[in-house]
Scaffold this motif. Structure first.
Motif, PDB file in Angstrom:
ATOM      1  N   HIS A  35      14.949  45.644  93.153  1.00 10.51           N
ATOM      2  CA  HIS A  35      16.167  46.335  92.709  1.00 10.51           C
ATOM      3  C   HIS A  35      17.026  45.404  91.851  1.00 10.51           C
ATOM      4  N   PRO A  36      17.851  46.007  90.979  1.00  6.92           N
ATOM      5  CA  PRO A  36      18.826  45.185  90.264  1.00  6.92           C
ATOM      6  C   PRO A  36      19.986  44.812  91.196  1.00  6.92           C
ATOM      7  N   LEU A  37      20.455  43.601  91.028  1.00  2.00           N
ATOM      8  CA  LEU A  37      21.656  43.160  91.733  1.00  2.00           C
ATOM      9  C   LEU A  37      22.567  42.553  90.682  1.00  2.00           C
ATOM     10  N   GLN A  38      23.750  43.126  90.543  1.00  2.00           N
ATOM     11  CA  GLN A  38      24.635  42.712  89.457  1.00  2.00           C
ATOM     12  C   GLN A  38      25.704  41.749  89.944  1.00  2.00           C
ATOM     13  N   ALA A  39      26.142  40.923  89.040  1.00  2.00           N
ATOM     14  CA  ALA A  39      27.229  39.994  89.338  1.00  2.00           C
ATOM     15  C   ALA A  39      28.026  39.788  88.064  1.00  2.00           C
ATOM     16  N   LEU A  40      29.174  39.192  88.209  1.00  2.00           N
ATOM     17  CA  LEU A  40      29.977  38.911  87.020  1.00  2.00           C
ATOM     18  C   LEU A  40      30.833  37.689  87.256  1.00  2.00           C
ATOM     19  N   VAL A  41      31.373  37.186  86.168  1.00  2.00           N
ATOM     20  CA  VAL A  41      32.182  35.981  86.247  1.00  2.00           C
ATOM     21  C   VAL A  41      33.412  36.158  85.363  1.00  2.00           C
ATOM     22  N   SER A  42      34.501  35.555  85.789  1.00  2.00           N
ATOM     23  CA  SER A  42      35.740  35.626  85.008  1.00  2.00           C
ATOM     24  C   SER A  42      35.872  34.376  84.151  1.00  2.00           C
ATOM     25  N   GLU A  43      36.942  34.333  83.371  1.00  2.00           N
ATOM     26  CA  GLU A  43      37.291  33.104  82.661  1.00  2.00           C
ATOM     27  C   GLU A  43      37.700  32.050  83.687  1.00  2.00           C
ATOM     28  N   LEU A  44      37.888  30.842  83.227  1.00  2.00           N
ATOM     29  CA  LEU A  44      38.311  29.777  84.135  1.00  2.00           C
ATOM     30  C   LEU A  44      39.778  29.989  84.497  1.00  2.00           C
TER      31      LEU A  44
ATOM     32  N   LEU B 172      57.525  38.689  73.537  1.00  2.00           N
ATOM     33  CA  LEU B 172      56.287  38.016  73.950  1.00  2.00           C
ATOM     34  C   LEU B 172      56.575  36.536  74.181  1.00  2.00           C
ATOM     35  N   GLU B 173      56.083  36.030  75.284  1.00  2.00           N
ATOM     36  CA  GLU B 173      56.198  34.602  75.546  1.00  2.00           C
ATOM     37  C   GLU B 173      54.826  34.104  75.974  1.00  2.00           C
ATOM     38  N   ALA B 174      54.420  33.019  75.354  1.00  3.80           N
ATOM     39  CA  ALA B 174      53.073  32.515  75.630  1.00  3.80           C
ATOM     40  C   ALA B 174      53.066  31.016  75.470  1.00  3.80           C
ATOM     41  N   HIS B 175      52.026  30.404  76.010  1.00  2.00           N
ATOM     42  CA  HIS B 175      51.792  28.994  75.695  1.00  2.00           C
ATOM     43  C   HIS B 175      50.299  28.750  75.609  1.00  2.00           C
ATOM     44  N   GLY B 176      49.982  27.619  75.044  1.00  2.00           N
ATOM     45  CA  GLY B 176      48.575  27.288  74.867  1.00  2.00           C
ATOM     46  C   GLY B 176      47.941  26.908  76.184  1.00  2.00           C
ATOM     47  N   LEU B 177      46.630  26.989  76.199  1.00  2.00           N
ATOM     48  CA  LEU B 177      45.907  26.741  77.450  1.00  2.00           C
ATOM     49  C   LEU B 177      44.942  25.583  77.280  1.00  2.00           C
ATOM     50  N   PRO B 178      44.912  24.732  78.271  1.00  2.00           N
ATOM     51  CA  PRO B 178      43.926  23.668  78.251  1.00  2.00           C
ATOM     52  C   PRO B 178      42.619  24.096  78.910  1.00  2.00           C
ATOM     53  N   GLY B 179      42.339  25.352  78.917  1.00  2.00           N
ATOM     54  CA  GLY B 179      41.034  25.758  79.415  1.00  2.00           C
ATOM     55  C   GLY B 179      41.044  26.602  80.666  1.00  2.00           C
ATOM     56  N   GLN B 180      42.082  26.476  81.469  1.00  2.00           N
ATOM     57  CA  GLN B 180      42.168  27.334  82.661  1.00  2.00           C
ATOM     58  C   GLN B 180      43.392  28.222  82.545  1.00  2.00           C
ATOM     59  N   GLY B 181      43.226  29.505  82.832  1.00  2.00           N
ATOM     60  CA  GLY B 181      44.357  30.421  82.819  1.00  2.00           C
ATOM     61  C   GLY B 181      45.008  30.499  84.176  1.00  2.00           C
TER      62      GLY B 181
END
Lengths: 91, 410, 198, 947
Positions: free
Chosen positions: B251-260, D94-103
């Motif tokens: 079966h397919p098993l899905q996952a996902l990831v967010s930004e850091l 709108l108010e924002a700042h730059g990101l060093p890679g992590q939000g």
């Protein structure tokens, strides 16, 4: 999102269906005549091919009828299978 | 210059990993599948049993199957004695593996929380905690308030559609970095002289009567004293070439990831009732898994509603996740058995061994599988810990049903 | 009056809220209201047999030959739900006589006639934006050329199983048959949907 | 940096609508129509943030969704992590700042609303640039139902940023005309601000619509089922890799051109242009035309393209073929480009000469956005001339068009779009013809020569400052180390270096890294390939995908006809599946335990009532109904008489208990079954499965009637008296109306079916009335019971009462591993029937064992409290070292008013043979002695059921 052709309601999104796995698995006619190992094959052992697969679906959110399609388990391409297809005893 | 973003980076890999080997004509042992299980099995064959004339055959790139696609949760708090014994053995090995392999596996024992959302899930959870403790596994039952202490961003409001009524907690459980685990093993194997052969797909078996004496591959036939399958979702396809049908469905098993993201989620939370499990991995990305898609597939893709449902559950349980972004989704192919427990052991064919059916639990078992499977292959008899996981159980009825009461498959 | 005879319909407690959120002329362009207490009788019979023909005669309209088709007489609507399954819908209070008619026409042939009048209630969703509203949670193609008047479908609306019936296309007028226990959920979901811009 | 970089006129921004915003703590002004990036550039701000691994300044490196570098954290109006400045629409406040890679995630709940919409069309056109609009026009004119989706706030795509003429007028005029015609189409839906981010099976595409600042719904997820899909998704300009190529002020030439034409911003005053592709020349000329000085066009190819070289000569722009930029100077902004002679064939470079500039434009060619095509299963193949992966082969119903298929000129894009639109319509059987193509500039088709990296003059740490992936700070040196470690697969190298794993998923770095890997391995990029393109194409907020399935709408709340009464009487509710069931009815000052003891006492001594409408109900009809039920229940149903009721137990084929309930024979060929509340749908599906696929010869019809009937349980010694007051027409006498039978009649003036069923062991009735009469009859019974102290009770009391009688609850006292025999219900397993579901499995070796876990009763030692449910049982008084052998576990456990002691049910290994023994419950760190008993605790003789 697969579009599955219900033979009665027409093509619908896969979320409307319940999956039934391999088609044409018949219960042994005389369960007492089969060994434990053969019985286990009926209960638990199903084909799991990569590629064309004749399988069952039930239109849960629609007409609730079971039907058989032939689907490629890699591409997910689906072809309907005639209702007249012979049911094979696999045990 | 601004400093490096804390925690947003991983330790460097070593300068030397493994050589891309070409296959020899013959080996003592051929392992089919270069995922975590195949690599760990080869490793313990070499280390515990002194067998190093081994080829690990991988049809794609090493550890590129479910090893590269799983959500890296490691725990041992399974309900039944058989499962608990095996997974706890694995967890103990995990605890020493980083040192043994001299590789940063990023094994982080941050605890795993399995949520209960109904009175029956509470009963099941208490039952499992009790069984775990008597089996020597660290496990606690947490009420909703304690669960919120373990994971402060968890929504334990009684207004939830399915409120959190509590959960089981295993402090020694956690996550590791899957690639590092595979590469740590691969590097060790390379040093031990084991051949890691990539781009080599096994297409069939060489037989002498009921004995398997080798494999046919896209890179030619290879003789083998013993052949061990470690091919996860593709095991059925291989077994089919021998006419050996297994109680497996892929079966397919899905996952996902967010930004850091800056750290918000200190542990691992799993909810079977609402089908989501989530941790925040080492660089800060949220890693989420869903329930398996219902149909058989080798297509490594699932349906979109599974993802939507998973995120609805995630945002309900963790309201702060609302504006986290999914940056990548993917799917693996998991091989599932009728009782949600693995199949390990000998086969009707002499010289052929199987290890499959790990469903969603394969990663966490990696060193334990390697240890026990190596024993099975070396001694041609099941390891005591895996004896109950043989194919016979489907005939006798002695299933190890881990989806009934344990309720948590991942 | 109906309350004395029939008690409380599943959405009686939501009637005001539905009315408040109905704005057929406004931006929402949709009216939502319960159609309570209709007679509904589930019918199962082999469509190829004489019984199906007798039933058609008794009802004054042949049973629709395919699921999704609807037959209409001045007394009843007959919704094709499955290869051998229909829902016969009549005005309130007529369930006993519909059952009698159908049972008599069945005349001992194998079939089933079951009163399900209370099993489902009907939510009427109508107005120029009805389609958009439904499509926020229904994956069917509701385009008038595809799903026109006197067509029905069993499908999902939000997370509830429903029978959708198109009564008119311009302005759009749908009946949503929903099981009584899900009716409030569906009403709440529809109300929530009206608070969004179409 | 001072002064404005905004031109006095031009662009598609509205200078009359200034927009105030705040970035990195400073106040700025932009215009309506700006992105955050264009507004920053207009203010001379190039540095947005810092790099994730090395902390180096990071600028704006595109004008669109492919942005790898300009990451921002939104602070206001609501915190949102990690967006790209190039896609954030400028809004007041709108108010924002730059990101060093992590939000950073917001601490507060997101107040915004999100929803979903389903749509169907004949032709979905993704991208509204020249190709997409042409395709849409062709399809719409053929009469197709068309949806056009484009990520931008307005249609036009690349035409908005190129300053081109179509039919001798600004291209925007053509865009406006075409858009207007499409908008008039009866079956055309235009979706600006909508990014199609995923392709799923069956041409099911999902898109995210940003609804704009004034919408009630912030974002909407579109689910589009398209018969045909035209993918006119454009292309991304490839940067060039050289030392210090990450300095702010370095950007693709096409991006600078877009900032100029779309936003009226000249991104610098003195630019160096470094290219291996003809496409950079018009950008250089346009900037020159807008007043920027072009210090040099540095072309890495041995020859400059004659057409463009002539144009540059006319503008007195120096062109340096056979040269390369090998490095840069500057800190937070580029101040010079280091230019050296370069021979691309030998890879030799000469001495570098710094050329002052505040803008460094680069162009390494274009990567078609093949993401959706690849997700659709379309193969991509490396094209050596383009230096990019282009759509190859074909996928039925999917048509790449325009720049997405590797085309370069507007004329080509217009034509290919029209062809795609015609093809799509034709496949649908529509007659389609391409509209006449508008006249375009007669520029030659741009050509390029792929250049993966410029040699690094730094011989000490070569490649260490040559950035391949700005999002991940991955350099040529990193890739070199990965290859040196023995890795050959692009997937391994991606994981080693993390290249392509950032928020942008390597839109600009993917092909570059493939090229560099190929060079380092001495192979061809086609051998190396790409990593897999996965959804979503651009990041999508979790909440947008969650949509409206939040709070109470997360999952349906199912309620009975009496729900409001229960609410009004203060009941807390238990979730049973999707149902809300009253748990207990506390009176003022009562806790749960007190309330449940009171409710139990009422049923045992007086009368109680419970809403049991949630039980599943299935009508079974047909000549073979009896035979069918004999097959699905373990016990015999065919012998049941009309008017009578029997308890029934169902197993799955593996012999494990699946469900239980009652079977009522309502006619010769008709039965009514009940199922457990949470299992009703599963039971119906299980029955239909066997009926439709295994026993097709049986003439039986099943109809769910769960909500046809509201059901009220009336239980307790006084229940008959209560019922008699409202059901005068029904003879309630034991002889006339015996236990396990049913009668039709009127209750409280409503037609009803009354059953004598007891789940408590007391005299009891179940009153079934049509759902809409439920509340009325409930209240009538409550009123009639007033003089008897009638007590409504909830699920908890029901559980206690049935446990006192040893009645198991499927799903609580069973877990899918329990047989009827294990439950001590062998009496319900027929030995007369030839077969039934599950029977064969009972004789399997493990299932037939006599020492399986069996349901027994437990009484804790005197003075001990209620055992927690789930408690494990062990044999020994003192715990041995783990693993400790376990005997079983407590499945149900309660305090009992009538027993005067806590009690429990448990599944215990060989339990029935242990009755009378003491075992130990492991509670916390204690072992609690418990005696194993028969599971029936109360009224073993069954004397109470007749009152």
């Amino acid at each position: 999102m697969m579009l599955i052709p219900c033979p009665w309601c027409g093509p619908r999104n896969e979320v409307e269906f319940h999956y039934g796995g391999q088609a044409d698995v018949a219960c042994p006619r005389d369960p007492d005549a089969v060994s434990d190992a053969e019985w286990a094959r009926f209960l638990f052992f199903r084909a799991n091919p990569m590629g064309a697969f004749t399988e069952r679906w039930m239109h849960r959110a629609g007409c609730r009828r079971w039907f058989t399609v032939r689907r490629d388990t890699v591409t997910h391409e689906i072809r309907p299978v005639g209702a007249e297809q012979e049911r094979a005893v696999t045990v | 210059m601004a400093p490096r973003t804390p925690g947003a980076d991983l330790p460097d890999h070593p300068d030397r990993l493994w050589r891309a080997a070409d296959p020899e004509r013959s080996y003592d042992v051929v392992i089919v599948g270069g995922g975590g299980h195949g690599l760990a099995t080869a490793y313990y064959l070499a280390v515990n049993h002194g067998i190093t004339d081994i080829a690990v055959l991988e049809r794609g790139w090493l550890a590129g199957g479910n090893m590269a696609r799983n959500t890296t949760i490691i725990r041992s708090n399974y309900l039944w004695d058989e499962s608990a014994g095996l997974y706890e053995h694995a967890l103990k090995l995990w605890e020493g593996l980083e040192e043994e392999l001299d590789y940063p596996l990023l094994f982080s024992q941050r605890g795993v929380l399995n949520l209960a959302h109904s009175l029956q899930e509470v009963r099941d959870g208490v039952r499992r905690v009790g069984a775990n403790r008597l089996n020597g596994i660290d496990a606690e039952w947490l009420d909703a308030e304690q669960a919120a202490e373990a994971c402060p961003i968890l929504n334990t409001s009684p207004d939830l559609r399915y409120p959190v009524l509590g959960g089981t907690w295993q402090p020694r459980a956690g996550i590791a970095k899957h690639d590092h685990v595979a590469w740590g093993l691969a590097r060790a194997l390379d040093l031990l002289g084991v051949d890691l052969v990539q781009g080599c797909e096994v297409t069939g078996f060489e037989r002498a009567g009921d004995r398997v004496v080798g494999v046919q591959t896209t890179r030619g036939p290879i003789r083998a004293g013993r052949v061990a399958l470690a091919a996860a979702g593709h095991t059925s396809v291989l077994a089919d070439t021998l006419g050996l049908r297994l109680p497996l469905q892929s079966h397919p098993l899905q996952a996902l990831v967010s930004e850091l993201l800056e750290p918000v989620h200190p542990t691992v939370v799993m909810s079977n009732a609402v089908h989501v499990y989530v941790s925040q991995a080492h660089k800060g990305e949220l890693v989420l898994g869903a329930g398996i898609d219902s149909y058989n597939s080798y297509g490594r893709r699932g349906a979109f509603p599974t993802i939507e449902r998973e995120l609805a559950a995630a945002v309900e349980l963790f309201p702060v996740f609302a504006r986290a972004h999914a940056v990548r989704t993917w799917a693996g192919v998991v091989d599932v058995t009728p009782d949600a427990s693995a199949i390990m052991g000998r086969t009707p064919f002499e010289g052929l061994y199987i290890n499959c059916g790990w469903g969603t639990g394969g990663f966490k078992a990696t060193p334990g599988v390697g240890w026990c499977y190596a024993h099975t292959i070396a001694k041609d008899e099941p390891h005591p810990l895996t004896e109950p996981f043989g194919l016979e159980r489907f005939t006798t009825g002695a299933l190890i049903d881990e989806h009934g009461a344990a309720g948590v498959a991942h | 009056m109906t309350a004395d005879l029939y008690g409380a319909s599943p959405l009686a407690a939501r009637a005001d809220a539905l009315a408040r959120h109905s704005a057929p002329e406004g931006v929402q362009g949709v009216r939502i209201a319960e159609v309570p207490f209709t007679a509904q009788v589930a019918l199962r019979v082999d469509p190829r047999g004489g019984a199906a023909e007798r039933i058609g005669t008794a009802l004054g309209a042949a049973l629709p030959g395919r699921p999704g088709q609807v037959a209409r007489t001045d007394r009843v609507l007959v919704l094709g739900l499955g290869p051998d399954e229909w829902l016969v819908v009549g005005s309130e209070g007529t369930a006993p006589e519909l059952q009698d008619t159908l049972t008599a026409a069945l005349d001992g042939a194998h079939g089933a006639v079951v009163d399900v009048s209370a099993h489902r209630t009907i939510v009427r969703v109508s107005g120029p934006k009805a389609r958009d509203l439904l499509n926020t949670g229904c994956a069917l193609d509701l385009h008038p050329r595809v799903f026109g008047a006197d067509q029905c479908a069993q499908t999902l609306l939000a997370r509830a199983a429903v029978i959708l019936l198109c009564r008119e296309t311009d302005p759009a007028d749908f009946w949503v048959f929903v099981r009584a226990s899900y009716a409030r959920y569906l009403a709440d979901w529809l109300i929530d949907a009206t608070e969004f811009d179409g | 940096m001072s002064g404005s970089f905004r031109l006095a006129e031009g662009g598609r921004i509205d200078r009359d609508r200034p927009v105030a915003f705040r970035f990195e703590g400073r106040d700025y002004q932009g215009c309506a129509g700006d992105t955050l990036a264009s507004a920053l550039l207009a203010n001379g701000v190039h540095q947005v943030g810092t790099g994730i691994r090395h902390g180096r300044p990071r600028g704006i490196a595109s004008a669109g969704a492919e942005e790898p570098s300009a990451l921002v954290q939104i602070v206001k109006p609501f915190p949102e992590p990690m967006l790209t400045a190039t896609t954030v629409e400028l809004r007041d406040g709108l108010e924002a700042h730059g990101l060093p890679g992590q939000g950073r995630l917001a601490a507060d709940p997101d107040p915004a609303r999100y929803d979903a919409m389903h749509a169907h069309c004949d032709v979905l056109v993704v991208g509204a640039g020249p190709a997409g609009l042409s395709a849409a026009l062709a399809a719409a004119r053929a009469g197709a139902r068309v949806v056009v989706a484009d990520a931008d706030t307005e249609f036009g795509g690349g035409l908005l940023g190129s300053g081109e003429l179509l039919d001798h007028a600004p291209a925007a005029d053509w865009v406006r005309r075409v858009t207007a015609e499409l908008a008039r189409g009866p079956d055309v839906r235009l979706l600006p601000r909508t990014t199609v981010f995923g392709h799923y099976d069956g041409n099911y595409l999902v898109a995210l619509e940003d609804r704009g600042p004034d919408a009630l719904t912030r974002q909407r997820t579109w689910h589009i089922r398209a018969r045909e899909a035209v993918l006119a998704t454009g292309a991304h300009e490839r940067p060039l890799v050289f030392a210090d190529n990450d300095r702010p002020g370095t950007m693709p030439a096409g991006a600078a051109r877009t900032y100029l034409h779309r936003y009226g911003v000249v991104a610098g005053r003195r630019a160096v242009v470094f290219t291996t592709d003809d496409g950079a020349y018009p950008a250089a000329l346009d900037l020159w035309g807008a007043g920027a000085e072009i210090a040099a066009v540095v072309d890495a190819r041995p020859e400059a393209p004659p057409f463009w070289a002539r144009r540059c000569a006319e503008a007195r722009i120096p062109v340096l073929p056979g040269h390369a930029v090998v490095g840069t100077s500057g800190e937070e902004h580029v101040t010079a480009a280091h230019i050296a002679a370069f021979d691309p064939d030998s890879g030799t470079i000469g001495a570098a000469d710094p050329q002052a500039c505040d803008l460094l434009l680069v162009s390494g060619g274009w990567n078609p956005a093949v993401h959706l095509y690849s997700q659709a299963g379309g193969p991509v193949a490396f094209d050596g001339a383009a230096g990019a992966f282009l759509p190859a082969g074909s996928v039925p119903g999917v048509h790449p068009a325009g720049a997405a298929s590797g085309l370069r000129t507007t004329a080509q894009c217009l034509s290919s779009g029209a062809v795609a639109g015609v093809q799509a319509a034709s496949r649908l059987g529509l007659e389609a013809a391409a509209a006449p193509r508008p006249e375009t500039d007669a520029h030659p088709v741009p050509k390029g020569r792929p250049l993966w990296r410029v040699p690094d003059p730094d011989t000490e740490a070569p490649g260490a400052r040559q950035f391949v992936d700005l999002a991940r700070d991955a350099t040529v040196a990193d890739i070199g180390r990965a290859v040196g470690a023995g890795l050959t697969s692009v997937e391994h190298i991606k994981r080693f270096t993390t290249v392509g794993t950032g928020h942008d998923q390597g839109k600009t770095s993917g092909t570059l890294s493939t090229g560099i890997i190929a060079e380092l391995l001495g192979t061809d990029p086609s051998e190396v390939g790409t990593t897999t393109f996965r959804a979503p194409y651009t990041p999508v907020a979790f909440a947008a995908l969650a949509g409206r399935e939040r709070g109470d709408l997360y999952d349906p709340v199912r309620v009975t006809a009496m729900h409001d009464w229960h609410v009004g009487h203060g009941a807390p509710f238990e979730n049973v599946g999707q149902w809300k069931r009253p748990w207990y009815y506390p009176r003022r000052g009562e806790d749960m335990e007190a309330a449940v003891l009171r409710e139990c006492r009422a049923v045992r001594t007086g009368v109680g009532m419970q809403d049991v409408s949630t039980l599943g109900k299935i009508d079974v009809q047909g000549p073979d109904a009896a035979a069918f039920l004999d097959l699905v229940y373990t016990n015999m149903m065919s012998t049941l008489k009309v008017g009578r009721i029997r308890y029934g137990l169902m197993c799955t084929a593996d012999g494990m208990v699946f469900d239980d309930g009652t079977v009522m024979r309502t006619g010769e060929n008709r039965y009514l079954l009940t199922t457990t509340s949470g299992n009703a749908a599963h039971v119906l599906e299980h029955l239909e499965d066997w009926l439709q696929t295994e026993w097709t010869h049986l003439r039986v019809h099943l109809t769910s009637v769960t909500e046809q009937w509201a059901t009220i349980a009336l239980a307790g010694p006084r229940s008959r008296e209560v019922l008699a007051r409202v059901a005068a027409g029904i003879d309630l006498d034991n002889a006339e109306f015996p236990f396990m039978s049913w009668r039709n009649g009127a209750v409280a003036g409503r037609r009803a079916r009354v059953c004598r069923i007891s789940f408590s062991g007391e005299l009891a009735f179940e009153v079934n009335v049509p759902w809409w009469h439920g509340r009325h009859v409930w209240e009538a019974l409550y009123e009639a019971g007033g003089p008897f102290g009638i007590t409504p009770y909830g699920t908890e009391t029901m559980h206690v009462l049935r446990a006192e009688k040893g009645f198991p609850i499927v799903g609580q006292d069973t877990d899918g591993t329990v047989t009827p025999q294990d439950l001590g219900m062998g009496w319900a397993v027929s030995r007369k029937k030839a077969d039934f579901i599950g029977r064969r499995s009972f004789s399997r070796p493990d299932t037939a064992r006599t020492d399986r876990k069996q349901l027994v009763g437990l009484i804790p030692a005197a003075g001990e409290g209620v055992l927690p449910e789930g408690t494990q049982l062990v044999e020994t008084r003192v715990l041995p070292e783990p693993p400790v052998p376990m005997l079983g576990h407590v499945t149900s456990s309660y305090r009992s008013a009538v027993l005067g002691t806590p009690f429990a049910l448990a599944l215990v290994r060989g339990g029935r043979d242990r009755i009378g023994q003491t075992v130990y419950g492991h509670v916390g760190d204690r072992l609690v002695p418990v005696e194993i008993t028969d599971p029936v605790f109360y009224d073993k003789e069954g004397a109470r059921r007749d009152g």
